[in-house]
Scaffold this active site. Structure first.
Site, PDB file in Angstrom:
ATOM      1  N   HIS A 180       0.842  -1.202   0.000  1.00 26.22           N
ATOM      2  CA  HIS A 180       0.000   0.000   0.000  1.00 26.22           C
ATOM      3  C   HIS A 180       0.881   1.258   0.000  1.00 26.22           C
ATOM      4  CE1 HIS A 180      -3.235   2.708   1.095  1.00 26.22           C
ATOM      5  NE2 HIS A 180      -4.087   1.728   1.322  1.00 26.22           N
ATOM      6  N   GLU A 280      -0.695   1.246  -5.465  1.00 25.63           N
ATOM      7  CA  GLU A 280      -0.471   0.011  -4.721  1.00 25.63           C
ATOM      8  C   GLU A 280      -0.325  -1.193  -5.647  1.00 25.63           C
ATOM      9  OE1 GLU A 280      -3.620  -0.252  -1.750  1.00 25.63           O
ATOM     10  OE2 GLU A 280      -3.981   1.890  -2.060  1.00 25.63           O
TER      11      GLU A 280
END
EC number: 5.1.3.15
Length: 310
Positions: A180, A280
């Site tokens: 992330h 991500e």
């Protein structure tokens, strides 16, 4: 992904590291790398990288100035590891969802305490590996047994992350995941992502409808999309560019909370959305993965530098 796999490894005995030091930040233990060529900060909780920068460079990662470093609390910014599921459990494929027994998003890896496996140093690189044995200790949230091993390779050229999942159970294991990555920008409205043109994405803000992307991705308010793509990406900001090259992934998540959601997020400045974006590397939505007993899968990304005339 990296040329580092071709170099002869130099293993350093713990306690005799040249560039790596233990440091307590808030209530958490971290490894700080002070190499002549670069700097990095890596927490044991979540195997969470919060800082990386070549010498004389600003941080390549965005970290909230209100982030809190507390046991069991996810750190806002850097590169959280979302594993063994990504996002809302209810939005995962049935094979993934059936193993999850909590409403919490993004799995438990980002708040779990990882084990330091190895530190290797050389004149050009530092490589650090950490592991998480997802066993019965996590049975209240997840039904499965797997080993997650993450390796970070830092160099003047960039930062490589490789997350390998091995199924330690006798039954097939379905999981989703993401690295992330929070990236900084001086102006989100003058920032764009290249490499996703002509791909399709799920717009999670519009009833999870499929959309077609044409040209670069721009940011105009809240953005939350899951792209079906494995192409190398370039993020262009007013001050330069970054390249993201992924392996083991056919999905890319692009996210910015916008002003309204930013005001509701924990440990997030109200105006923080103007200075960050998330791109991500993932196995999300239909790109979830299934491993048979003993099988492994590696999800990885290399974050590099590229200079542009904006």
């Amino acid at each position: 992904m990296s040329e580092s796999s071709n170099r002869p490894p130099l293993s350093i005995t713990p306690g005799q590291w040249s560039f790596t030091r233990w440091k307590t930040i808030g209530q958490l233990e971290a490894l700080e790398i002070h190499h002549p060529l670069f700097r990095a900060t890596l927490f044991l909780q979540g195997a969470h990288l919060t800082h990386f920068a070549p010498q004389d460079h600003a941080d390549w990662l965005w970290l909230s100035n209100t982030a809190r470093f507390e046991p069991g609390r996810a750190i806002r910014g850097g590169i959280p590891i979302c594993w063994p599921w990504f996002g809302d459990p209810a939005r995962n494929a049935p094979e993934v969802r059936k193993r999850i027994s909590t409403d919490s998003a993004h799995g438990f890896a980002r708040t779990a305490l990882w084990k330091l496996e190895d530190v290797r140093e050389s004149a050009h690189e530092v490589e650090i590996s950490l592991s998480l044995d997802a066993n019965e200790d996590f049975a209240d949230a997840w039904n499965g047994h797997a080993l997650a091993l993450v390796t970070f390779v830092f160099s003047v050229r960039g930062c490589q992350i490789a997350l390998t999942t091995t199924n330690l159970s006798s039954a097939p294991l379905a999981f989703s995941q993401a690295l992330h990555t929070y990236l900084p920008t001086t102006d989100i409205e003058r920032t764009r992502v290249l490499g996703l043109g002509d791909s399709h994405y799920i717009d999670t803000l519009d009833n999870w409808e499929y959309r077609a992307q044409e040209g670069p991705v721009y940011f105009h308010g809240e953005t939350d999309r899951i792209y079906e793509s494995h192409e190398p990406l370039t993020i262009m900001t007013p001050t330069g560019g970054r390249t993201l090259t992924s392996v083991g992934s056919d999905s890319i998540v692009v996210w910015n909370p916008g002003p309204e959601k930013a005001a509701r997020l924990s440990d997030f400045p109200d105006t923080g959305w103007k200075s960050m974006l998330c791109v991500e590397t993932a196995n999300a939505a239909s790109d979830y993965r299934v491993l048979n007993e003993g099988q492994s899968h590696t999800l990885g990304v290399f974050i590099g530098r590229k200079t542009f005339d904006y």
